[in-house]
Design an enzyme around this catalytic site. Structure first.
Site, short mmCIF file in Angstrom:
data_model
loop_
_atom_site.label_atom_id
_atom_site.label_comp_id
_atom_site.label_asym_id
_atom_site.label_seq_id
_atom_site.Cartn_x
_atom_site.Cartn_y
_atom_site.Cartn_z
N ARG A 138 48.77 3.56 -43.83
CA ARG A 138 48.97 4.85 -44.51
C ARG A 138 47.73 5.72 -44.36
NH1 ARG A 138 44.47 5.50 -47.65
NH2 ARG A 138 44.32 4.11 -49.42
N GLU A 237 48.41 9.87 -55.98
CA GLU A 237 46.96 10.11 -56.15
C GLU A 237 46.49 11.27 -55.26
OE1 GLU A 237 44.17 6.77 -56.62
OE2 GLU A 237 43.05 7.62 -54.95
N CYS A 283 40.07 10.36 -54.22
CA CYS A 283 39.07 9.32 -54.47
C CYS A 283 38.12 9.29 -53.27
CB CYS A 283 39.76 7.97 -54.65
SG CYS A 283 38.60 6.64 -54.97
N GLU A 326 45.42 -3.02 -54.72
CA GLU A 326 44.13 -2.88 -55.43
C GLU A 326 44.18 -3.56 -56.81
OE1 GLU A 326 41.53 -1.25 -54.17
OE2 GLU A 326 40.25 -1.02 -55.91
C1 CIR Z 1 37.71 2.82 -59.69
O1 CIR Z 1 36.76 3.58 -59.74
O2 CIR Z 1 37.60 1.59 -59.83
C2 CIR Z 1 39.09 3.39 -59.46
N1 CIR Z 1 39.02 4.81 -59.54
C3 CIR Z 1 39.69 2.95 -58.14
C4 CIR Z 1 38.75 3.04 -56.98
C5 CIR Z 1 39.42 2.64 -55.68
N2 CIR Z 1 40.09 3.76 -55.11
C6 CIR Z 1 41.40 3.81 -54.88
O3 CIR Z 1 42.12 2.86 -55.13
N3 CIR Z 1 41.86 4.93 -54.33
#
Ligand code: CIR
Length: 368
Positions: A138, A237, A283, A326
């Site tokens: 992706r 997101e 992010c 994740e």
């Molecule tokens: C964190 O800071 O742990 C979350 N905002 C996730 C960080 C990883 N990013 C994502 O999955 N796009």
């Protein structure tokens, strides 16, 4: 004309959420207090002086540092803890974004974005089909002239969805399909699609704290090609998550399908892009190619030899996530293994690393 069929009903099937708490908050000149035990990149890099120097800045669409760091402030176990509210956030908040980007992406100031997204021809890494369950690639994309999803207003989300639907209508025959607006679904139908992994769920607590779930499910939806091998998520997101996937190990076929989809959509959608940082995402972990290329792979023996697995994964610039993605656990020895690098490396390098890394992992599993 492509044979895509689109359907959106105008009446929301779910009750509207209470009015959005839009992050137009006033800058607080005192240092924000990160929760005890927080060791996210934002908690590490945001010194009191840096905070004071950035606290009153507003990006072109009015995003502030206070809004950017809400998720890190709320969640002590954040790993990054900062989101961008628009493409301008990367420049406005560069004094804190740049060290975080360098730290996370492990790049120095001479390494920037590398272009190359061209079809590949790779051998099958699992010809007997014994290990690889599925392959998914992706990319994240955002439109440059609209705020990103933690800062976008309801009307802008709707505008974005309409623009994306118009672009999806231009897909060639082999990628054409249906757009499903979540607003048009009953709660039961939506839940059924999420369970079948055909729709995305509402964001987790990190995304919730960042404001990414505002107005859900307004203007969210998924495009599914007729064979379901090409998909686009709208307003998750990122404005767009464009993906190709299939069960089985054919990395080339999946990557090349994604290339075709991007070639077809890119002329109709102006993506947020920076020559140094590549494609800009909500992010900062996703900038650059904004690509995650991975497989679900069953490794019963290597599960008992995690050091060996970790060594191979690191050598090929890959990373391991749980079966559900994740921050999830590994179920029934099925690992999600994908690229660790997204910036300072081209999409073609990523797919080649994945291919050689997965081949080495399968070899090690066979030899144990
Ligand atoms: C964190 O800071 O742990 C979350 N905002 C996730 C960080 C990883 N990013 C994502 O999955 N796009």
């Amino acid at each position: 004309m492509p044979s895509a069929r689109f359907w959106i009903k105008s009446r929301p099937a779910w009750p509207e959420e209470s009015p959005p708490s839009h992050p137009g908050m006033k800058a607080d000149p005192s240092q924000p207090r990160f929760p005890a035990g927080a060791n996210s990149l934002i908690a590490t890099h945001l010194s009191p002086d840096l905070y004071r120097s950035l606290a009153r800045i507003r990006s072109k669409s009015g995003f502030t540092l206070d809004a950017a760091i809400r998720s890190g402030l709320k969640n002590p176990d954040s790993s990054i803890g900062i989101y961008a509210g628009d493409s301008d956030s990367y420049a406005c908040f560069a004094p804190v974004m740049t060290p975080i980007i360098r730290d996370y992406h492990k790049i120095n100031d001479t390494q920037g974005h590398l272009e190359q997204f061209t079809p590949v021809h790779l051998s099958n890494p699992d010809p007997e089909g014994r290990y690889i369950r599925s392959t998914r690639i992706r990319v994240a994309r955002n439109l440059k002239d609209l705020p990103f999803c933690c800062h976008i207003r309801a009307g802008e989300r709707v505008k974005l969805e309409k623009r994306v639907i118009r672009a999806l209508e231009k897909l060639p025959e082999g990628l054409a399909g249906d757009y499903i607006s979540f607003n048009s679904l009953s709660q039961k139908d939506y839940t059924g699609l999420v369970q079948k992994k055909l729709a995305f769920p509402k964001g987790d607590r990190f995304q919730e704290a960042a404001g990414l779930n505002r107005d859900f499910p307004l203007a969210r939806g998924v495009f599914l090609s007729h064979d379901k091998g090409f998909r686009v998520w709208v307003n998750e997101e990122d404005h767009l998550r464009i993906m190709a996937l299939e069960s089985g190990p054919d990395l080339s076929a999946v990557f090349n399908r994604l290339c075709s989809g991007l070639d077809a959509l890119s002329p109709h959608l102006a993506f947020a892009f920076d020559p140094e940082l590549g494609f800009l995402s909500s992010c900062p972990t996703n900038i650059g190619t904004a690509m995650r290329a991975g497989v679900h792979i069953r490794l019963k023996k290597l599960e008992q030899a995690r050091d060996t697995l970790n060594r191979i994964v690191a050598r090929h610039h890959l990373q391991i996530r749980g079966t559900g993605g994740e921050k999830t656990a590994v179920n029934q020895s099925v690992f999600d293994i994908s690229n660790a690098r997204r910036l300072g490396v081209s999409a073609n390098d990523i797919i080649r690393d994945l291919h050689t890394g997965i081949s080495a992992i399968i070899e090690a599993e066979k030899n144990l």
